[in-house]
Design an enzyme around this catalytic site. Structure first.
Site, mmCIF file in Angstrom:
data_model
loop_
_atom_site.group_PDB
_atom_site.id
_atom_site.type_symbol
_atom_site.label_atom_id
_atom_site.label_comp_id
_atom_site.label_asym_id
_atom_site.label_seq_id
_atom_site.Cartn_x
_atom_site.Cartn_y
_atom_site.Cartn_z
ATOM 1 N N SER A 107 0.835 -1.201 0.000
ATOM 2 C CA SER A 107 0.000 0.000 0.000
ATOM 3 C C SER A 107 0.874 1.258 0.000
ATOM 4 O O SER A 107 1.640 1.462 -0.927
ATOM 5 C CB SER A 107 -0.982 -0.075 1.181
ATOM 6 O OG SER A 107 -1.961 0.913 1.105
ATOM 7 N N ASP A 157 -9.969 -3.800 -5.655
ATOM 8 C CA ASP A 157 -9.354 -2.870 -4.703
ATOM 9 C C ASP A 157 -10.103 -1.532 -4.751
ATOM 10 O O ASP A 157 -10.107 -0.861 -5.777
ATOM 11 C CB ASP A 157 -7.881 -2.685 -5.094
ATOM 12 C CG ASP A 157 -7.094 -1.897 -4.056
ATOM 13 O OD1 ASP A 157 -7.701 -1.097 -3.322
ATOM 14 O OD2 ASP A 157 -5.868 -2.087 -3.994
ATOM 15 N N HIS A 188 -8.033 -4.627 -1.320
ATOM 16 C CA HIS A 188 -6.768 -3.954 -0.996
ATOM 17 C C HIS A 188 -5.905 -4.793 -0.042
ATOM 18 O O HIS A 188 -4.689 -4.668 -0.036
ATOM 19 C CB HIS A 188 -7.059 -2.583 -0.382
ATOM 20 C CG HIS A 188 -5.865 -1.671 -0.389
ATOM 21 N ND1 HIS A 188 -5.328 -1.161 -1.545
ATOM 22 C CD2 HIS A 188 -5.091 -1.185 0.627
ATOM 23 C CE1 HIS A 188 -4.281 -0.400 -1.249
ATOM 24 N NE2 HIS A 188 -4.124 -0.400 0.064
#
Ligand code: MLT
Length: 210
Positions: A107, A157, A188
């Site tokens: 991320s 996501d 995600h």
């Protein structure tokens, strides 16, 4: 154990297998230097692990660069922080005597890893980018020739639109990276499939050791 001596608060674990690539572990928003240690051990047993804590705080949550809102980045800060982190890696390599690491970022950590690849390509031997997005709309012309990058995106996501991940893939390919981009049927968060693919990819010989 957390170390505060260098320019980033970090953890370092020495290698137990000299043949395993050193990993630079880069956590997501709200994580810290402890977050990805288990993941690193799982992905590449025996690797040296270098795990810094992001210096930017968003409501108390550590990050690797400032954002204006979710998915909208302060690009000046992205460049500044990517350079600062690249300098830390160079500093830590000397202190711990390790080769150029392969970044493993999740991320926000994947986004700063992508920014480092595009602005300071010499610092990393390659990267595993988990749910990364475009960190810089118009990156400089980097030379990533020969460097391997595994980009794992989530088809569901909510934070990284597919088009954005494709754009990052195109930037990395244009810079000459040996890119393997997979889109998994997940969101995600990390899945078993991510772990399996990353583990397999890291076990294959990396052609560049800068
Ligand atoms: C970022 O800010 O880097 C991305 O939006 C991912 C996140 O940290 O949520």
């Amino acid at each position: 154990m957390t170390d505060t001596a260098l320019s980033f608060v970090h953890r370092f674990e020495p290698a137990t297998d000299a043949g395993a690539p050193p990993l630079l572990l880069l956590h997501g928003t709200g994580g810290d230097e402890n977050d990805l240690i288990q993941l690193g051990r799982m992905l590449s047993p025996g690797s040296a692990l270098l795990s810094p804590r992001g210096k930017v705080l968003e409501g108390g949550a550590p990050r690797f660069f400032r954002r204006l809102r979710e998915g909208v980045f302060d690009e000046e800060d992205v460049r500044f922080r990517a350079a600062e982190l690249a300098d830390f890696v160079t500093e830590a390599r000397k202190v711990y005597n390790v080769a150029a690491p392969v970044a493993v970022g999740f991320s926000n950590g994947a986004n700063i890893a992508a920014a480092m690849l595009l602005t300071r390509p010499e610092v990393l031997a390659g990267a595993v980018l988990l749910r990364a997005m475009v960190p810089l709309a118009a990156p400089p012309a980097a030379d990533l020739k020969g460097r391997g990058v595994l980009l794992l995106s989530g088809g569901m996501d909510p934070i990284v639109p597919e088009e954005n991940a494709e754009r990052l893939a195109a930037q990395l390919r244009a810079a000459g990276a040996r890119l393997d981009h997979r889109t998994l049927p997940v969101g995600h968060g990390l899945s078993q499939a991510d772990i399996g693919l990353a583990r397999q990819w890291l076990a294959a010989p990396q052609p560049v050791a800068a």
